[in-house]
Design a protein around this motif. Structure first.
Motif, PDB file in Angstrom:
ATOM      1  N   LEU A  25     -14.310  -4.040   4.407  1.00 44.43           N
ATOM      2  CA  LEU A  25     -14.952  -3.628   5.675  1.00 44.43           C
ATOM      3  C   LEU A  25     -16.279  -1.982   5.285  1.00 44.43           C
ATOM      4  CD1 LEU A  25     -11.321  -3.027   7.094  1.00 44.43           C
ATOM      5  CD2 LEU A  25     -13.176  -3.987   8.155  1.00 44.43           C
ATOM      6  N   GLY A  26     -15.841  -2.081   3.894  1.00 43.91           N
ATOM      7  CA  GLY A  26     -17.069  -0.540   3.610  1.00 43.91           C
ATOM      8  C   GLY A  26     -15.711   0.581   1.987  1.00 43.91           C
ATOM      9  N   VAL A  27     -14.641   0.302   2.337  1.00 44.43           N
ATOM     10  CA  VAL A  27     -13.790   1.318   2.040  1.00 44.43           C
ATOM     11  C   VAL A  27     -14.008   1.901   0.309  1.00 44.43           C
ATOM     12  CG1 VAL A  27     -11.444   2.145   1.208  1.00 44.43           C
ATOM     13  CG2 VAL A  27     -11.785   1.047   3.753  1.00 44.43           C
ATOM     14  N   GLY A  28     -13.678   0.328  -0.242  1.00 44.07           N
ATOM     15  CA  GLY A  28     -14.663   0.276  -1.670  1.00 44.07           C
ATOM     16  C   GLY A  28     -15.750  -0.575  -1.814  1.00 44.07           C
ATOM     17  N   ARG A  29     -15.926  -0.399  -3.053  1.00 43.84           N
ATOM     18  CA  ARG A  29     -17.139  -1.145  -3.697  1.00 43.84           C
ATOM     19  C   ARG A  29     -16.609  -2.632  -4.640  1.00 43.84           C
ATOM     20  NH1 ARG A  29     -17.891   3.763  -4.936  1.00 43.84           N
ATOM     21  NH2 ARG A  29     -19.317   4.912  -3.492  1.00 43.84           N
ATOM     22  N   VAL A  45      -4.547  -6.138   1.797  1.00 46.23           N
ATOM     23  CA  VAL A  45      -5.634  -5.110   2.108  1.00 46.23           C
ATOM     24  C   VAL A  45      -6.577  -4.579   1.313  1.00 46.23           C
ATOM     25  CG1 VAL A  45      -4.626  -2.628   2.892  1.00 46.23           C
ATOM     26  CG2 VAL A  45      -3.308  -4.184   3.707  1.00 46.23           C
ATOM     27  N   GLY A  46      -6.564  -4.107   0.482  1.00 48.67           N
ATOM     28  CA  GLY A  46      -7.336  -3.485  -0.027  1.00 48.67           C
ATOM     29  C   GLY A  46      -8.973  -4.387  -0.345  1.00 48.67           C
ATOM     30  N   MET A  47      -8.412  -5.836  -0.745  1.00 48.86           N
ATOM     31  CA  MET A  47      -9.612  -6.636  -1.031  1.00 48.86           C
ATOM     32  C   MET A  47     -10.527  -6.352   0.723  1.00 48.86           C
ATOM     33  SD  MET A  47     -10.597  -7.503  -3.383  1.00 48.86           S
ATOM     34  CE  MET A  47     -11.763  -8.127  -3.085  1.00 48.86           C
ATOM     35  N   ALA A  48      -9.411  -6.471   1.998  1.00 44.65           N
ATOM     36  CA  ALA A  48      -9.934  -6.245   3.067  1.00 44.65           C
ATOM     37  C   ALA A  48     -10.794  -4.863   3.443  1.00 44.65           C
ATOM     38  CB  ALA A  48      -8.945  -6.581   4.216  1.00 44.65           C
ATOM     39  N   GLY A  49      -9.926  -3.947   3.137  1.00 44.76           N
ATOM     40  CA  GLY A  49     -10.897  -2.085   2.539  1.00 44.76           C
ATOM     41  C   GLY A  49     -12.451  -2.759   1.900  1.00 44.76           C
ATOM     42  N   VAL A  50     -12.549  -3.173   0.732  1.00 44.46           N
ATOM     43  CA  VAL A  50     -13.900  -3.296   0.405  1.00 44.46           C
ATOM     44  C   VAL A  50     -14.825  -4.011   1.311  1.00 44.46           C
ATOM     45  CG1 VAL A  50     -15.205  -5.083  -1.935  1.00 44.46           C
ATOM     46  CG2 VAL A  50     -13.212  -3.847  -1.940  1.00 44.46           C
ATOM     47  N   GLY A  64     -10.842   1.637   7.900  1.00 44.38           N
ATOM     48  CA  GLY A  64     -10.544   1.451   7.039  1.00 44.38           C
ATOM     49  C   GLY A  64      -9.103   0.170   8.107  1.00 44.38           C
ATOM     50  N   VAL A  65      -8.046   0.385   7.218  1.00 39.28           N
ATOM     51  CA  VAL A  65      -6.606  -0.301   7.730  1.00 39.28           C
ATOM     52  C   VAL A  65      -5.515   0.982   8.043  1.00 39.28           C
ATOM     53  CG1 VAL A  65      -4.930  -2.066   7.427  1.00 39.28           C
ATOM     54  CG2 VAL A  65      -7.160  -2.133   6.466  1.00 39.28           C
ATOM     55  N   GLU A  66      -4.869  -0.049   8.977  1.00 42.58           N
ATOM     56  CA  GLU A  66      -2.880   1.184   9.532  1.00 42.58           C
ATOM     57  C   GLU A  66      -2.535   0.272   8.973  1.00 42.58           C
ATOM     58  OE1 GLU A  66      -1.226   4.440  12.339  1.00 42.58           O
ATOM     59  OE2 GLU A  66      -2.679   3.333  13.321  1.00 42.58           O
ATOM     60  N   CYS A  67      -1.185   0.285   8.048  1.00 40.65           N
ATOM     61  CA  CYS A  67      -0.052  -0.711   8.048  1.00 40.65           C
ATOM     62  C   CYS A  67       0.713   0.113   9.317  1.00 40.65           C
ATOM     63  CB  CYS A  67       0.522  -0.555   6.423  1.00 40.65           C
ATOM     64  SG  CYS A  67      -0.896  -1.080   5.650  1.00 40.65           S
ATOM     65  N   VAL A  68       0.900  -0.059  10.044  1.00 34.70           N
ATOM     66  CA  VAL A  68       2.060   0.705  11.032  1.00 34.70           C
ATOM     67  C   VAL A  68       3.136  -0.305  11.092  1.00 34.70           C
ATOM     68  CG1 VAL A  68       2.668   0.373  13.688  1.00 34.70           C
ATOM     69  CG2 VAL A  68      -0.220   0.476  12.869  1.00 34.70           C
ATOM     70  N   ARG A  69       3.490  -1.280  10.289  1.00 35.11           N
ATOM     71  CA  ARG A  69       4.942  -1.347   9.746  1.00 35.11           C
ATOM     72  C   ARG A  69       5.437  -1.774   8.097  1.00 35.11           C
ATOM     73  NH1 ARG A  69       6.269   0.966  13.640  1.00 35.11           N
ATOM     74  NH2 ARG A  69       7.580   0.003  15.454  1.00 35.11           N
ATOM     75  N   LYS A  70       5.609  -0.550   7.178  1.00 35.07           N
ATOM     76  CA  LYS A  70       6.081  -1.837   6.179  1.00 35.07           C
ATOM     77  C   LYS A  70       7.182  -2.556   5.773  1.00 35.07           C
ATOM     78  CE  LYS A  70       3.892   0.659   3.210  1.00 35.07           C
ATOM     79  NZ  LYS A  70       3.766   2.610   2.625  1.00 35.07           N
ATOM     80  N   ARG A  71       7.501  -2.615   4.799  1.00 35.69           N
ATOM     81  CA  ARG A  71       8.861  -3.719   4.421  1.00 35.69           C
ATOM     82  C   ARG A  71       9.792  -2.533   4.191  1.00 35.69           C
ATOM     83  NH1 ARG A  71       7.583  -3.797  -1.838  1.00 35.69           N
ATOM     84  NH2 ARG A  71       8.223  -1.777  -2.007  1.00 35.69           N
ATOM     85  N   PRO A 104       1.230  -1.385   0.027  1.00 39.89           N
ATOM     86  CA  PRO A 104       0.105  -0.035  -0.156  1.00 39.89           C
ATOM     87  C   PRO A 104       1.101   1.547   0.172  1.00 39.89           C
ATOM     88  CG  PRO A 104      -1.327  -1.420   1.740  1.00 39.89           C
ATOM     89  CD  PRO A 104       0.323  -2.533   1.082  1.00 39.89           C
ATOM     90  N   LEU A 105       0.341   2.574  -0.623  1.00 36.18           N
ATOM     91  CA  LEU A 105       0.942   3.603  -0.921  1.00 36.18           C
ATOM     92  C   LEU A 105       0.687   4.048   0.831  1.00 36.18           C
ATOM     93  CD1 LEU A 105       2.455   5.423  -2.611  1.00 36.18           C
ATOM     94  CD2 LEU A 105       0.064   6.422  -3.243  1.00 36.18           C
ATOM     95  N   GLY A 106       1.602   4.683   1.412  1.00 31.90           N
ATOM     96  CA  GLY A 106       1.438   5.606   2.861  1.00 31.90           C
ATOM     97  C   GLY A 106       1.108   4.268   3.306  1.00 31.90           C
ATOM     98  N   ARG A 107       0.732   4.881   5.167  1.00 36.36           N
ATOM     99  CA  ARG A 107       0.697   3.749   6.054  1.00 36.36           C
ATOM    100  C   ARG A 107      -1.472   3.706   6.840  1.00 36.36           C
ATOM    101  NH1 ARG A 107       5.054   2.295   8.197  1.00 36.36           N
ATOM    102  NH2 ARG A 107       6.936   3.513   8.010  1.00 36.36           N
ATOM    103  N   LEU A 108      -2.201   4.357   5.489  1.00 37.49           N
ATOM    104  CA  LEU A 108      -3.252   4.732   6.107  1.00 37.49           C
ATOM    105  C   LEU A 108      -3.905   3.999   4.473  1.00 37.49           C
ATOM    106  CD1 LEU A 108      -3.807   7.481   8.646  1.00 37.49           C
ATOM    107  CD2 LEU A 108      -3.342   5.294   9.163  1.00 37.49           C
ATOM    108  N   VAL A 109      -4.971   3.817   4.921  1.00 35.26           N
ATOM    109  CA  VAL A 109      -6.246   3.200   3.697  1.00 35.26           C
ATOM    110  C   VAL A 109      -7.591   3.142   4.380  1.00 35.26           C
ATOM    111  CG1 VAL A 109      -6.529   0.934   1.677  1.00 35.26           C
ATOM    112  CG2 VAL A 109      -4.360   0.948   2.758  1.00 35.26           C
ATOM    113  N   GLY A 110      -8.184   4.110   3.630  1.00 35.06           N
ATOM    114  CA  GLY A 110      -9.900   4.050   3.873  1.00 35.06           C
ATOM    115  C   GLY A 110      -9.921   5.912   3.975  1.00 35.06           C
ATOM    116  N   ASN A 111     -11.084   5.662   3.538  1.00 36.99           N
ATOM    117  CA  ASN A 111     -11.562   6.911   2.692  1.00 36.99           C
ATOM    118  C   ASN A 111     -11.651   7.983   3.447  1.00 36.99           C
ATOM    119  OD1 ASN A 111     -13.217   5.759   0.224  1.00 36.99           O
ATOM    120  ND2 ASN A 111     -14.825   5.027   1.122  1.00 36.99           N
ATOM    121  N   TRP A 112     -11.878   8.412   5.173  1.00 31.61           N
ATOM    122  CA  TRP A 112     -11.737   9.735   5.776  1.00 31.61           C
ATOM    123  C   TRP A 112      -9.987   9.644   6.133  1.00 31.61           C
ATOM    124  CZ3 TRP A 112     -11.450  13.956   7.425  1.00 31.61           C
ATOM    125  CH2 TRP A 112     -10.217  14.277   8.295  1.00 31.61           C
ATOM    126  N   LEU A 113      -9.161   7.969   6.180  1.00 37.33           N
ATOM    127  CA  LEU A 113      -7.856   7.831   7.321  1.00 37.33           C
ATOM    128  C   LEU A 113      -7.515   8.290   5.176  1.00 37.33           C
ATOM    129  CD1 LEU A 113      -8.225   4.411   7.808  1.00 37.33           C
ATOM    130  CD2 LEU A 113      -7.529   6.334   9.694  1.00 37.33           C
TER     131      LEU A 113
END
Length: 446
Positions: free
Chosen positions: A363-367, A356-361, A379-386, A244-253
């Motif tokens: 949750l209600g982030v996507g369609r 992460v994207g499919m989990a977001g769907v 949404g989701v926060e990726c607290v740790r990344k690669r 994911p780009l950045g750490r936060l995935v979700g509309n408001w996030l």
């Protein structure tokens, strides 16, 4: 001149080249409802297998663009530029890029879309701001553009109607993956909004539409050729979407993380991509001599607050409340939260963007379908990344949802999305790319 549609279909099916008159007749007739869906479906399948020559694609794209209303903001000057992303997970770049480029003196008429599948939608993110309006009349689009340098709006019914109908057909006829059809769809819409220069962000990786770099390069080259075929300037950037780009995935996030970047902070990968894309936009606008100068100008607008000022002005002009945004920073979350922790010491070697994207769907982030609604606060926060070290028990991911049942549904997806290597981490740099940008295409003629 009138043609028999069946003859056009047969000609393309057999590998023949179509004349400009044949292409224009087919597209205009379809837009007017004079060609049935079953014949257009046959034509799309013929293109899927036979492709299009550059000359055919240019005429096809122009005919699609001219099938409806074409906006003209040339009275504002030649510094009219925009960017298009092929979609990814956590891709909030437009929310930062448009105000930052506007702060540097360009005009950005950004017609955007909504989330579908595992990729997010710019309009959904912006509409998580209470009161923010993206359904604007042409006069409103022009007023906002003139007053703050950029505008964020959705496609109206009378803009590129041929593409709207073809896009729906492609989705149900297994012709979505055709590079010429993708190119014509994207370029026709972007040129109809009035931009004179376009930068394309073509994602490559597990969370992208094009999973391989080679496929992304092919699409990037086609997009650049397509926009230049319409007499506009274009450059494409192939960027990494393996995590994911950045750490936060979700509309408001993602609005929240965008505000962080606009204030000179936030994740480095988002800032880097904004500066690279924006640097090229300023080159195409004639405001920077080269991409490095443009990137420096973008960075300065983030650090001195001018980009954030533009963002705030846009929120006000499009019906939102800046104080509402600022009061909810770090606080606006769905009521149920779950954390995922590292089971051993090590280094994060991957974060599966698609998972992460499919989990977001879910949750209600996507369609899953166009008619589905989305939720602003999940949404989701990726607290740790690669490339980042973790110790046993460290939080590697957080997820917010509206119920425990929904979180149960996504738990397995998210738990397996983060892979931690048990080695000591001495080779940490081998797990992390030095730059999110993979390649720039078309720079030599920008």
């Amino acid at each position: 001149m009138s043609y028999r549609v069946v003859d056009i279909i047969a000609k393309k099916r057999d590998g023949g080249g179509l004349s400009p008159d044949e292409i224009e007749f087919l597209v205009s007739s379809y837009a007017k409802g004079e060609v049935p869906d079953y014949q257009m479906s046959a034509f799309l399948m013929a293109v899927f297998f036979r492709g299009m020559a550059d000359e055919e694609l240019a005429v096809f794209t122009r005919a699609m663009m001219e099938s409806g209303r074409v906006l003209d903001f040339s009275h504002l000057g030649n510094a009219l530029v925009d960017k298009h992303s092929t979609g990814g997970v956590g891709d909030k770049v437009s929310l930062v890029l448009a105000p930052a480029v506007a702060a540097c003196g360009a005009f950005v008429p950004m017609m955007s879309g909504r989330a579908l599948g595992h990729t997010g939608g710019t309009l959904d993110k912006l509409e998580s701001i209470e009161g923010y309006r993206t359904a604007l009349s042409v006069s409103e689009v022009e007023r906002v553009l003139r007053e703050c340098g950029f505008v964020m709006f959705g496609q109206s019914e009378d803009m590129v109607p041929a593409d709207k109908r073809m896009y729906a057909l492609r989705d149900v006829t297994a012709t979505v993956e055709s590079v010429p059809l993708i190119t014509a769809s994207i370029v026709s819409k972007k040129c109809a909004e009035g931009a004179r220069g376009l930068v394309f962000d073509v994602k490559a990786g597990g969370g992208a539409f094009m999973t391989s770099v080679d496929d992304a390069r092919r699409l990037a080259s086609s997009l650049v050729a397509g926009v230049r075929g319409l007499g506009r300037r274009g450059v494409a950037v192939v960027s990494d979407m393996s995590q994911p780009l950045g750490r936060l995935v979700g509309n408001w996030l993602e609005v929240e993380e965008s505000v962080m970047v606009l204030r000179g902070a936030g994740p480095q990968d988002v800032r880097e991509l904004v500066c690279v894309l924006g640097g090229w936009m300023l080159v195409l606008a004639g405001l920077a001599g080269d991409a490095d100068e443009g990137a420096s100008m973008l960075a300065a607008s983030l650090d001195d607050g001018s980009a954030y000022d533009r963002f705030c002005r846009n929120v006000e002009l499009q019906g939102g409340d800046v104080s509402w945004v600022e009061e909810r920073m770090g606080r606006y979350r769905a009521e149920v939260c779950r954390e995922f922790r590292a089971e051993h010491d090590g280094v994060v070697v991957s974060v599966d963007a698609r998972a992460v994207g499919m989990a977001g769907v879910a949750l209600g982030v996507g369609r899953s379908r166009v008619e589905d609604s989305v939720l602003p606060d999940v949404g989701v926060e990726c607290v740790r990344k690669r490339g980042e070290r973790v110790s046993t028990g460290d939080v590697v991911m957080r997820v917010w949802g509206r119920s425990e049942e929904v979180l149960d549904e996504v738990t397995d997806k998210l738990r397996s999305a983060v892979v931690v290597d048990t080695e000591d981490g001495d080779n940490v740099t081998s797990y992390d790319s030095s730059s999110i940008v993979i390649e720039v295409i078309g720079a030599d003629k920008a």
